[in-house]
Design an enzyme around this catalytic site. Structure first.
Site, mmCIF file in Angstrom:
data_model
loop_
_atom_site.group_PDB
_atom_site.id
_atom_site.type_symbol
_atom_site.label_atom_id
_atom_site.label_comp_id
_atom_site.label_asym_id
_atom_site.label_seq_id
_atom_site.Cartn_x
_atom_site.Cartn_y
_atom_site.Cartn_z
ATOM 1 N N SER A 56 0.797 -1.223 0.000
ATOM 2 C CA SER A 56 0.000 0.000 0.000
ATOM 3 C C SER A 56 0.830 1.275 0.000
ATOM 4 O O SER A 56 0.299 2.351 -0.257
ATOM 5 C CB SER A 56 -0.960 0.007 1.195
ATOM 6 O OG SER A 56 -0.247 0.074 2.412
ATOM 7 N N LYS A 122 0.959 4.723 7.048
ATOM 8 C CA LYS A 122 0.519 5.522 5.899
ATOM 9 C C LYS A 122 1.227 6.877 5.961
ATOM 10 O O LYS A 122 1.895 7.212 6.937
ATOM 11 C CB LYS A 122 -1.002 5.766 5.936
ATOM 12 C CG LYS A 122 -1.863 4.519 5.999
ATOM 13 C CD LYS A 122 -1.861 3.731 4.706
ATOM 14 C CE LYS A 122 -2.726 2.481 4.814
ATOM 15 N NZ LYS A 122 -2.635 1.640 3.605
#
Length: 302
Positions: A56, A122
């Site tokens: 990701s 993230k």
């Protein structure tokens, strides 16, 4: 005159006392306990290692990267401690000479709000009060497009497997830049509604924009759920990106921040995902060398 040891002039020296089996076991246990306490203190206060489990955050972090996270960057919360014991609320020493508030562009490890225990990583793109939106795959912060610079084509891990991707450089309003990748075809959540980041909350996104479950998606909890820490979700936002069945991140409470990712220490090719593992394995020592990615060793993260 010959020097004579003092203990030879009087009583003979006492023989050294030998530890019995029980005594030796006690010393071993004490040594192990001291080592564990030191390791715990270092892990809670200073550094913590993590292994990247997914794609990701490509093209900056790859599955199999072994990274170092600094725990002091934003101060400490209960989530800085293993198992997140509810010892205190808020963050300690969050604004000191060695720590400060999170900045746009930081790569951050945090606890997934819907679980409270699962670690996610993230990039921070939205601060409290920011208006975040994507239009045609381009990021807008407070109604202004974030500057993009094309970097050519590459390959990346997308939901359909390894495919061609467009590489781009994004530059935040503060002037920080980093690479992202997006699909050359249909985009996943490339057009969204406007996310208004609540106070004491943050908006996170993966750099692999079309293969990241992040703050664009519904966390699957009611707005007043205590796990959200006041970072409630507007269900109307789901109309643009679709219902992800509660698999999203939503807004991240400041208490959930664990630390800032600073460096890739080591890296191995471990396959595309858990369903298709390959290459390096802890149970195959020869792969520690054959499937290492030395070009990624000691790489500072931006």
């Amino acid at each position: 005159m010959t020097d004579v040891p003092a203990n030879s002039r009087g009583k003979p020296a006492k023989p050294e006392k030998k530890l019995g089996l029980v005594g030796e076991l006690v010393e071993i246990v004490k040594t192990v306990v001291y080592a564990l306490l030191i390791a715990l203190v270092l892990r809670v206060i200073l550094f913590q290692p993590y292994t990247i489990p997914s794609a990701s955050d490509e093209p900056n972090l790859y599955r199999g990267d072994y990274i170092i996270v600094t725990k002091w960057s934003y101060g400490w919360s209960k989530n800085s401690i293993p198992f997140s014991p509810p010892l205190f609320k808020g963050r300690l020493l969050e604004n000191s000479f060695f720590s400060g508030p999170p900045q746009r562009g930081d790569i951050i490890v945090f606890k997934l709000p819907s679980s409270g225990h699962i670690d996610y990583i993230k990039r921070l793109v939205g601060l409290p009060g920011d208006r975040i939106q994507l239009k045609g795959g381009q990021l807008f912060i407070n109604d202004k497009a974030v500057a993009e610079k094309p970097l050519g084509l590459g390959t990346g891990d997308l939901p359909g497997g390894v495919q061609p991707v467009k590489l781009q450089q994004e530059t935040t309003p503060e002037g920080r830049n980093y690479k992202i990748q997006i699909s050359t075809g249909a985009e996943n959540a490339g057009d969204t509604g406007v996310y208004v980041v609540p106070p004491h909350c943050y908006f996170m996104m993966g750099d692999n924009r079309d293969n990241s479950m992040d703050s664009r998606f519904d966390p699957g909890l009611s707005p007043d759920d205590p796990k959200l820490g006041g970072c409630g979700w507007d269900n109307a936002l789901d109309e643009k990106v679709g219902d992800q069945s509660g698999g999203g991140v939503g807004f991240v409470p400041e208490e959930n921040l664990v630390g800032r990712a600073r460096m890739i220490l080591l890296s191995w090719n471990t396959g595309v995902d858990d369903q298709h593992p390959c290459c390096a394995s802890i149970f195959k020592p020869w792969t520690w060398f054959l499937d290492a990615r030395p070009s990624r060793f000691f790489k500072v993260l931006h």
